[in-house]
Design a protein around this motif. Structure first.
Motif, PDB file in Angstrom:
ATOM      1  N   UNK A   9       4.230  50.224  32.764  1.00 10.34           N
ATOM      2  CA  UNK A   9       4.731  50.862  33.974  1.00 10.34           C
ATOM      3  C   UNK A   9       5.906  50.264  34.372  1.00 10.34           C
ATOM      4  N   UNK A  10       6.413  49.187  33.671  1.00 13.32           N
ATOM      5  CA  UNK A  10       7.532  48.342  33.972  1.00 13.32           C
ATOM      6  C   UNK A  10       8.910  49.396  33.773  1.00 13.32           C
ATOM      7  N   UNK A  35      15.950  49.478  32.747  1.00 14.37           N
ATOM      8  CA  UNK A  35      17.207  50.009  33.249  1.00 14.37           C
ATOM      9  C   UNK A  35      18.174  49.721  32.183  1.00 14.37           C
ATOM     10  N   UNK A  36      18.930  50.631  32.200  1.00 14.02           N
ATOM     11  CA  UNK A  36      20.313  50.496  31.397  1.00 14.02           C
ATOM     12  C   UNK A  36      21.540  50.336  32.163  1.00 14.02           C
ATOM     13  N   UNK A  37      21.522  50.672  33.310  1.00 14.09           N
ATOM     14  CA  UNK A  37      22.541  50.509  34.341  1.00 14.09           C
ATOM     15  C   UNK A  37      22.365  49.228  35.344  1.00 14.09           C
ATOM     16  N   UNK A  38      23.154  49.354  36.784  1.00 14.25           N
ATOM     17  CA  UNK A  38      22.888  48.442  37.441  1.00 14.25           C
ATOM     18  C   UNK A  38      21.986  48.691  38.409  1.00 14.25           C
ATOM     19  N   UNK A  39      21.147  49.532  38.331  1.00 12.76           N
ATOM     20  CA  UNK A  39      20.070  49.736  39.476  1.00 12.76           C
ATOM     21  C   UNK A  39      19.464  48.597  39.461  1.00 12.76           C
ATOM     22  N   UNK A  40      19.209  48.114  40.703  1.00  7.56           N
ATOM     23  CA  UNK A  40      18.362  46.839  40.704  1.00  7.56           C
ATOM     24  C   UNK A  40      17.198  46.962  41.538  1.00  7.56           C
ATOM     25  N   UNK A  41      16.431  48.217  41.863  1.00  7.62           N
ATOM     26  CA  UNK A  41      15.435  48.579  42.607  1.00  7.62           C
ATOM     27  C   UNK A  41      14.236  47.735  41.802  1.00  7.62           C
ATOM     28  N   UNK A  42      13.283  47.438  42.457  1.00  4.64           N
ATOM     29  CA  UNK A  42      12.048  46.744  41.593  1.00  4.64           C
ATOM     30  C   UNK A  42      11.161  47.983  41.209  1.00  4.64           C
ATOM     31  N   UNK A  43      11.206  48.903  42.271  1.00  6.25           N
ATOM     32  CA  UNK A  43      10.209  50.193  42.113  1.00  6.25           C
ATOM     33  C   UNK A  43      11.108  51.341  41.976  1.00  6.25           C
ATOM     34  N   UNK A  44      10.521  52.398  41.232  1.00  2.00           N
ATOM     35  CA  UNK A  44      11.076  53.721  41.066  1.00  2.00           C
ATOM     36  C   UNK A  44      10.756  54.673  42.130  1.00  2.00           C
ATOM     37  N   UNK A  45       9.702  54.431  42.971  1.00  2.00           N
ATOM     38  CA  UNK A  45       9.212  55.258  43.936  1.00  2.00           C
ATOM     39  C   UNK A  45      10.114  55.757  44.599  1.00  2.00           C
ATOM     40  N   UNK A  46      10.050  56.987  45.105  1.00  3.10           N
ATOM     41  CA  UNK A  46      10.958  57.490  46.096  1.00  3.10           C
ATOM     42  C   UNK A  46      10.895  57.070  47.661  1.00  3.10           C
ATOM     43  N   UNK A  47       9.632  56.608  48.038  1.00  2.32           N
ATOM     44  CA  UNK A  47       9.178  56.395  49.100  1.00  2.32           C
ATOM     45  C   UNK A  47       9.109  54.982  49.113  1.00  2.32           C
ATOM     46  N   UNK A  48       9.781  53.899  49.852  1.00  2.65           N
ATOM     47  CA  UNK A  48       9.562  52.740  49.890  1.00  2.65           C
ATOM     48  C   UNK A  48       9.879  52.225  51.501  1.00  2.65           C
ATOM     49  N   UNK A  49       9.011  51.392  51.921  1.00  2.00           N
ATOM     50  CA  UNK A  49       8.943  51.235  53.468  1.00  2.00           C
ATOM     51  C   UNK A  49       8.321  49.928  53.793  1.00  2.00           C
TER      52      UNK A  49
END
Length: 375
Positions: free
Chosen positions: A175-176, A179-193
């Motif tokens: 589930x890890x 990334x091949x770009x510079x996206x630094x988000x830890x999760x892929x989830x659309x909702x984070x809060x």
């Protein structure tokens, strides 16, 4: 006739089920907890001396792709937007994004890859291909090769689990995010809060119902079972059965707190990639809703350990490639299924690692099934 329900544990599993049963108008629900607080491991009290909200059992970041779960919890809290990012400290390199992305690759290997294609080609030159990875090490090496795997996952795993990556099931790393770009988000989830008034605020509203009563500092006793129509039990399932088949293994965390006048780290929580005893460090000022005017810096380091070395605080169920813990749990589960008046819930009752949105979804389903059968 209104029936009485007992719920053991005031964490997400117990609180969600309590609310659903109370809202049905058919039950009086008593929630007990061995600890002196609600919210389980999401407990995040305010330290008035430091003007900081601190997650007592480590950082809890809400994230999900399930709009239904987010909407459900939004009944009980306002939210602070937050995209979770983590950086890892690498000796002789410095801070780098985790999960591994283009920036990480460029810094670790002193490269200057300008696009995703170049990163993919470079990683392809490092990887060890496995058609059907059978353990976590093979999953990681299949993407990153042996050196990056050891640097970011091998050492961490030995600290976290006291196991080698080859001993962990493949699904642990499947589930890890890759990334091949510079996206630094830890999760892929659309909702984070993060809940605006903390998880304590969320739980207070979740449990605020005239049909719900709460008793803290209360240890479950089997004699209680006979007083209730049904029991939803989040205690460790092996402990309930007096560990008759043996102990289920868990990992725990010891927290070390340090007050300093000044400190800088690029993300609220950082990971350590060395061979030391610590896995992570959190600066609580940096999480939304936690800095309430702090003048000092509170750093919390995490040191994994066996649960028996930490007052039997059970955080993470251990799963292995050999499957011994999983098979042991199945024996307890089969024994539990013979108890028609009891349902085991939550991480320790079901011996599974749940993210918060997952335990909410699971608990809503358990409550729905129970209500349908009890109608």
């Amino acid at each position: 006739m209104i029936a009485d329900i007992l719920i053991v544990g005031a964490g997400f599993a117990g609180a969600v089920i309590a609310r659903q049963l109370a809202d049905s108008g058919r039950f009086n629900v008593k929630v007990i907890d061995l600890r002196d607080h609600i919210a389980g491991n999401a407990h995040d009290p305010i330290n008035p001396d430091l003007n900081l909200r601190v997650h007592q059992y480590g950082p809890h970041i809400f994230h999900t792709n399930d709009q239904r779960i987010f909407d459900y919890l939004s009944r009980f809290t306002e939210w602070l937007p937050y995209r979770h990012q983590v950086q890892a400290w690498v000796d002789d390199v410095g801070y780098v994004p985790l999960p591994i992305n283009r920036t990480t690759i460029n810094r670790v290997y002193s490269q200057n890859f300008a696009n995703e294609g170049a990163v993919r080609a470079f990683l392809n030159s490092l990887r060890i291909p496995y058609e059907n990875p059978s353990n976590a090490r093979q999953v990681a090496e299949n993407v990153f090769g042996p050196d990056l795997t050891e640097l970011f996952f091998g050492r961490y795993t030995r600290k976290m689990w006291d196991l080698d990556l080859t001993e962990l099931p493949a699904e642990v790393l499947k589930r890890l995010p890759i990334r091949y770009d510079d996206n630094a988000d830890y999760f892929n989830d659309s909702i984070q809060a993060m809940p605006a008034d903390g998880y304590i605020g969320l739980f207070k509203k979740l449990l605020d119902h005239p049909a719900i009563s709460i008793v803290l500092n209360c240890e479950f006793d089997k004699a209680m079972e006979h007083e209730y129509f049904h029991v939803f039990n989040s205690m460790p399932i092996d402990v309930y059965f007096d560990e008759c088949f043996g102990r289920l293994p868990y990992r725990s965390i010891k927290f070390e707190h340090q007050l300093v006048a000044k400190h800088h780290q690029p993300t609220p929580t950082i990971n350590f990639t060395d061979d030391g005893c610590y896995t992570r460090q959190t600066d609580w000022r940096l999480y939304p809703g936690c800095n309430l005017g702090a003048e000092q810096v509170l750093l919390t380091k995490e040191m994994p350990c066996r649960d028996e070395d930490n007052r039997f605080e059970r955080y993470y169920p251990v799963k292995t490639v050999s499957g011994e813990p999983q098979q042991l749990y199945k024996r307890y589960k089969a024994k539990a299924e013979q108890l028609k008046h009891m349902t085991f819930i939550g991480r320790c009752g079901q011996y599974i690692y749940y993210d918060m949105h997952q335990v909410v979804a699971n608990s809503l389903k358990i409550a729905q099934v129970f209500l349908e059968r009890a109608s």
